[in-house]
Design an enzyme around this catalytic site. Structure first.
Site, PDB file in Angstrom:
ATOM      1  N   GLY A  16      -6.171   2.861   2.463  1.00 28.82           N
ATOM      2  CA  GLY A  16      -4.775   3.299   2.390  1.00 28.82           C
ATOM      3  C   GLY A  16      -4.666   4.727   1.896  1.00 28.82           C
ATOM      4  O   GLY A  16      -3.761   5.068   1.129  1.00 28.82           O
ATOM      5  N   ALA A  17      -5.576   5.571   2.368  1.00 25.20           N
ATOM      6  CA  ALA A  17      -5.630   6.944   1.862  1.00 25.20           C
ATOM      7  C   ALA A  17      -4.779   7.896   2.701  1.00 25.20           C
ATOM      8  O   ALA A  17      -4.853   9.106   2.525  1.00 25.20           O
ATOM      9  CB  ALA A  17      -7.076   7.429   1.817  1.00 25.20           C
ATOM     10  N   SER A  19      -1.512   7.907   2.710  1.00 22.30           N
ATOM     11  CA  SER A  19      -0.163   8.031   2.148  1.00 22.30           C
ATOM     12  C   SER A  19      -0.220   7.794   0.641  1.00 22.30           C
ATOM     13  O   SER A  19      -1.216   7.293   0.118  1.00 22.30           O
ATOM     14  CB  SER A  19       0.733   6.968   2.816  1.00 22.30           C
ATOM     15  OG  SER A  19       1.979   6.875   2.178  1.00 22.30           O
ATOM     16  N   GLY A  20       0.824   8.191  -0.037  1.00 20.95           N
ATOM     17  CA  GLY A  20       1.084   7.801  -1.421  1.00 20.95           C
ATOM     18  C   GLY A  20      -0.088   7.930  -2.385  1.00 20.95           C
ATOM     19  O   GLY A  20      -0.763   8.961  -2.474  1.00 20.95           O
ATOM     20  N   GLY A  22      -3.051   6.428  -2.483  1.00 19.86           N
ATOM     21  CA  GLY A  22      -4.386   6.538  -1.908  1.00 19.86           C
ATOM     22  C   GLY A  22      -4.699   7.962  -1.477  1.00 19.86           C
ATOM     23  O   GLY A  22      -5.823   8.446  -1.658  1.00 19.86           O
ATOM     24  N   SER A 145       0.098  -4.931  -9.625  1.00 26.57           N
ATOM     25  CA  SER A 145       1.435  -4.406  -9.928  1.00 26.57           C
ATOM     26  C   SER A 145       2.024  -5.234 -11.070  1.00 26.57           C
ATOM     27  O   SER A 145       1.643  -6.398 -11.262  1.00 26.57           O
ATOM     28  CB  SER A 145       2.314  -4.576  -8.679  1.00 26.57           C
ATOM     29  OG  SER A 145       3.678  -4.533  -9.022  1.00 26.57           O
ATOM     30  N   TYR A 171       5.218 -10.472  -2.042  1.00 24.93           N
ATOM     31  CA  TYR A 171       4.524  -9.329  -2.663  1.00 24.93           C
ATOM     32  C   TYR A 171       3.968  -9.720  -4.034  1.00 24.93           C
ATOM     33  O   TYR A 171       2.802  -9.451  -4.348  1.00 24.93           O
ATOM     34  CB  TYR A 171       5.501  -8.161  -2.790  1.00 24.93           C
ATOM     35  CG  TYR A 171       4.876  -6.933  -3.409  1.00 24.93           C
ATOM     36  CD1 TYR A 171       3.892  -6.214  -2.738  1.00 24.93           C
ATOM     37  CD2 TYR A 171       5.254  -6.482  -4.674  1.00 24.93           C
ATOM     38  CE1 TYR A 171       3.304  -5.088  -3.304  1.00 24.93           C
ATOM     39  CE2 TYR A 171       4.676  -5.351  -5.245  1.00 24.93           C
ATOM     40  CZ  TYR A 171       3.698  -4.661  -4.562  1.00 24.93           C
ATOM     41  OH  TYR A 171       3.110  -3.546  -5.112  1.00 24.93           O
TER      42      TYR A 171
HETATM   43  N1  LIG Z   1       4.173   2.974  -5.600  1.00 23.92           N
HETATM   44  C1  LIG Z   1       4.368   2.088  -6.563  1.00 23.92           C
HETATM   45  O1  LIG Z   1       5.320   2.174  -7.358  1.00 23.92           O
HETATM   46  C2  LIG Z   1       3.415   0.948  -6.739  1.00 23.92           C
HETATM   47  C3  LIG Z   1       3.632   0.056  -7.798  1.00 23.92           C
HETATM   48  C4  LIG Z   1       2.739  -1.006  -7.978  1.00 23.92           C
HETATM   49  C5  LIG Z   1       1.665  -1.152  -7.121  1.00 23.92           C
HETATM   50  N2  LIG Z   1       1.488  -0.290  -6.084  1.00 23.92           N
HETATM   51  C6  LIG Z   1       0.349  -0.509  -5.184  1.00 23.92           C
HETATM   52  O2  LIG Z   1      -0.271   0.714  -4.860  1.00 23.92           O
HETATM   53  C7  LIG Z   1      -0.915   0.611  -3.596  1.00 23.92           C
HETATM   54  C8  LIG Z   1      -0.636   1.847  -2.764  1.00 23.92           C
HETATM   55  O3  LIG Z   1       0.729   1.880  -2.420  1.00 23.92           O
HETATM   56  P1  LIG Z   1       1.588   3.218  -2.309  1.00 23.92           P
HETATM   57  O4  LIG Z   1       2.644   3.119  -3.344  1.00 23.92           O
HETATM   58  O5  LIG Z   1       0.721   4.403  -2.251  1.00 23.92           O
HETATM   59  O6  LIG Z   1       2.309   2.959  -0.887  1.00 23.92           O
HETATM   60  P2  LIG Z   1       2.304   3.760   0.492  1.00 23.92           P
HETATM   61  O7  LIG Z   1       2.674   5.195   0.295  1.00 23.92           O
HETATM   62  O8  LIG Z   1       3.153   2.943   1.395  1.00 23.92           O
HETATM   63  O9  LIG Z   1       0.778   3.685   0.967  1.00 23.92           O
HETATM   64  C9  LIG Z   1       0.231   2.466   1.390  1.00 23.92           C
HETATM   65  C10 LIG Z   1      -1.044   2.727   2.142  1.00 23.92           C
HETATM   66  O10 LIG Z   1      -1.526   1.469   2.635  1.00 23.92           O
HETATM   67  C11 LIG Z   1      -1.795   1.604   4.019  1.00 23.92           C
HETATM   68  N3  LIG Z   1      -1.651   0.351   4.764  1.00 23.92           N
HETATM   69  C12 LIG Z   1      -0.537  -0.393   4.933  1.00 23.92           C
HETATM   70  N4  LIG Z   1      -0.798  -1.434   5.754  1.00 23.92           N
HETATM   71  C13 LIG Z   1      -2.105  -1.318   6.100  1.00 23.92           C
HETATM   72  C14 LIG Z   1      -2.954  -2.060   6.956  1.00 23.92           C
HETATM   73  N5  LIG Z   1      -2.517  -3.118   7.666  1.00 23.92           N
HETATM   74  N6  LIG Z   1      -4.245  -1.678   7.096  1.00 23.92           N
HETATM   75  C15 LIG Z   1      -4.709  -0.579   6.427  1.00 23.92           C
HETATM   76  N7  LIG Z   1      -3.946   0.186   5.632  1.00 23.92           N
HETATM   77  C16 LIG Z   1      -2.651  -0.183   5.479  1.00 23.92           C
HETATM   78  C17 LIG Z   1      -0.778   2.625   4.502  1.00 23.92           C
HETATM   79  O11 LIG Z   1      -1.185   3.149   5.753  1.00 23.92           O
HETATM   80  P3  LIG Z   1      -0.145   3.952   6.718  1.00 23.92           P
HETATM   81  O12 LIG Z   1      -0.189   5.387   6.252  1.00 23.92           O
HETATM   82  O13 LIG Z   1      -0.770   3.753   8.057  1.00 23.92           O
HETATM   83  O14 LIG Z   1       1.183   3.314   6.556  1.00 23.92           O
HETATM   84  C18 LIG Z   1      -0.838   3.624   3.373  1.00 23.92           C
HETATM   85  O15 LIG Z   1      -1.928   4.482   3.523  1.00 23.92           O
HETATM   86  C19 LIG Z   1      -0.441  -0.703  -2.982  1.00 23.92           C
HETATM   87  O16 LIG Z   1      -1.455  -1.675  -3.107  1.00 23.92           O
HETATM   88  C20 LIG Z   1       0.749  -1.090  -3.850  1.00 23.92           C
HETATM   89  O17 LIG Z   1       0.949  -2.485  -3.918  1.00 23.92           O
HETATM   90  C21 LIG Z   1       2.323   0.764  -5.878  1.00 23.92           C
END
Ligand SMILES: NC(=O)c1ccc[n+]([C@@H]2O[C@H](COP(=O)([O-])OP(=O)(O)OC[C@H]3O[C@@H](n4cnc5c(N)ncnc54)[C@H](OP(=O)(O)O)[C@@H]3O)[C@@H](O)[C@H]2O)c1
Length: 301
Positions: A16-17, A19-20, A22, A145, A171
């Site tokens: 997941g690198a 976006s966000g 990663g 989370s 989730y």
């Molecule tokens: N942000 C927060 O506040 C928060 C809080 C608690 C936990 N988290 C955890 O942090 C982690 C990263 O999330 P983020 O906040 O950085 O969200 P994000 O910006 O939506 O990034 C998510 C990443 O996961 C990838 N992904 C989604 N579905 C996938 C699939 N089927 N196969 C492979 N990759 C996939 C996305 O790819 P695409 O670029 O192709 O969409 C993206 O690179 C998650 O596990 C989330 O549960 C985040």
């Protein structure tokens, strides 16, 4: 300012690198002079991210790995490709995830959120275990989370969507499974004298694309408000990076921001469900059965 992580010469795979969190973790890992492999589901987004990293950090070219966690077949393909391309791995960061997506089943017939967030990352990690056991101080980090506290799930229901379908419950369950599984993998690795350290971390909250994909009211709210209300991605990455990129926290740790949602990293508290050893044993056993694999430590010795 980019924090300095002691990763020189290490091979680091981050899912997941594109976006966000990663993407930010990949920047910090490349800045630490490691060999970074970014894994993602979209070839276009992977290539864009790779070009951006190579432009900003030309000293250490980034590699890509196509990985769609929605499908076990795709995950197995990525595991096989990893074996063809690399002899060992030092750090695996299971970061990719989805939140509050429209309820539904994945191609393997299990709840899609659970598939992407938990079942496939476990299949991926177990598949890469031999490469990790050949690595230097190998570490595998899962991403949970604070929402994991809301899970009341039972291992027998692991692949089932919540009934009635509820995107936030799905989730919470998947994030509890991440944490529970990391704790159980850590115990089994220790009992098997495996060198691989399994940990879990959570970022608190951070402004990313998470939660924006979907047709629910909460998805609309996340699209409209998250960028204005939530802390920065850099802030959210700190706990994840400290857990994955340093040896500050030992195997079996759960790391999160000190002030629950923000702040420097510290040891966070898992829910009582995640701390229940019987629940953990059953969760991992059920996970391995659903994804059709076995956990084998020490296959390289
Ligand atoms: N942000 C927060 O506040 C928060 C809080 C608690 C936990 N988290 C955890 O942090 C982690 C990263 O999330 P983020 O906040 O950085 O969200 P994000 O910006 O939506 O990034 C998510 C990443 O996961 C990838 N992904 C989604 N579905 C996938 C699939 N089927 N196969 C492979 N990759 C996939 C996305 O790819 P695409 O670029 O192709 O969409 C993206 O690179 C998650 O596990 C989330 O549960 C985040």
């Amino acid at each position: 300012m980019i924090p300095t992580y002691p990763l020189e010469g290490r091979r680091v795979l981050i899912t997941g690198a594109t976006s966000g969190l990663g993407r930010q973790l990949a920047r910090w890992a490349v800045a630490g002079r490691s060999h970074v492999i970014i894994a993602g589901r979209s070839p276009e987004r992977l290539e864009l991210t790779r070009q951006e990293l190579d432009r900003d950090f030309p000293h250490s070219p980034t590699e890509t790995l196509l990985l769609d966690l929605a499908s076990f077949e795709n995950v197995r393909g990525a595991v096989s490709e990893a074996h063809d391309r690399w002899a060992s791995l030092d750090v695996l960061v299971n970061n990719a995830g989805v939140m509050a997506i429209d309820p539904g089943l994945g191609p393997d017939g299990h709840d899609l959120t659970m598939t992407v967030n938990h079942l496939s990352p476990t299949l991926f990690s177990v598949g890469l275990l031999d490469l990790l056991e050949r690595g230097r101080s190998p570490r595998v980090t899962f991403t949970s989370s604070v929402m994991h506290w809301l899970s009341r799930s039972r291992p027998g229901l692991l692949g089932e969507p919540p009934s009635p379908p509820r995107r936030w419950v799905a989730y919470a369950r998947s994030k509890e499974a991440n944490l529970t599984t990391s704790l159980e993998l850590s115990r089994r690795a220790r009992d098997s004298h495996s060198p691989v350290a399994f940990l879990c971390a959570h970022p608190g909250v951070a402004s990313t694309h998470l939660g924006q994909e979907g047709h629910g009211v909460s998805n609309w709210f996340m699209r409209a408000m998250a960028p204005r209300l939530l802390p920065s991605v850099e802030q959210g990455c700190r706990s994840l990076a400290d857990a994955a990129f340093t040896d500050e926290y030992p195997a079996g740790s759960y790391v999160g921001p000190r002030a629950v949602l923000v702040g420097p990293s510290h040891l966070a508290r898992p829910s009582s469900l995640a701390r229940d050893p019987r629940h953990a044993r059953e969760t991992l056993d059920r996970t391995l059965a659903l994804v059709g694999t076995q956990l084998v430590f020490g296959s390289t010795t």
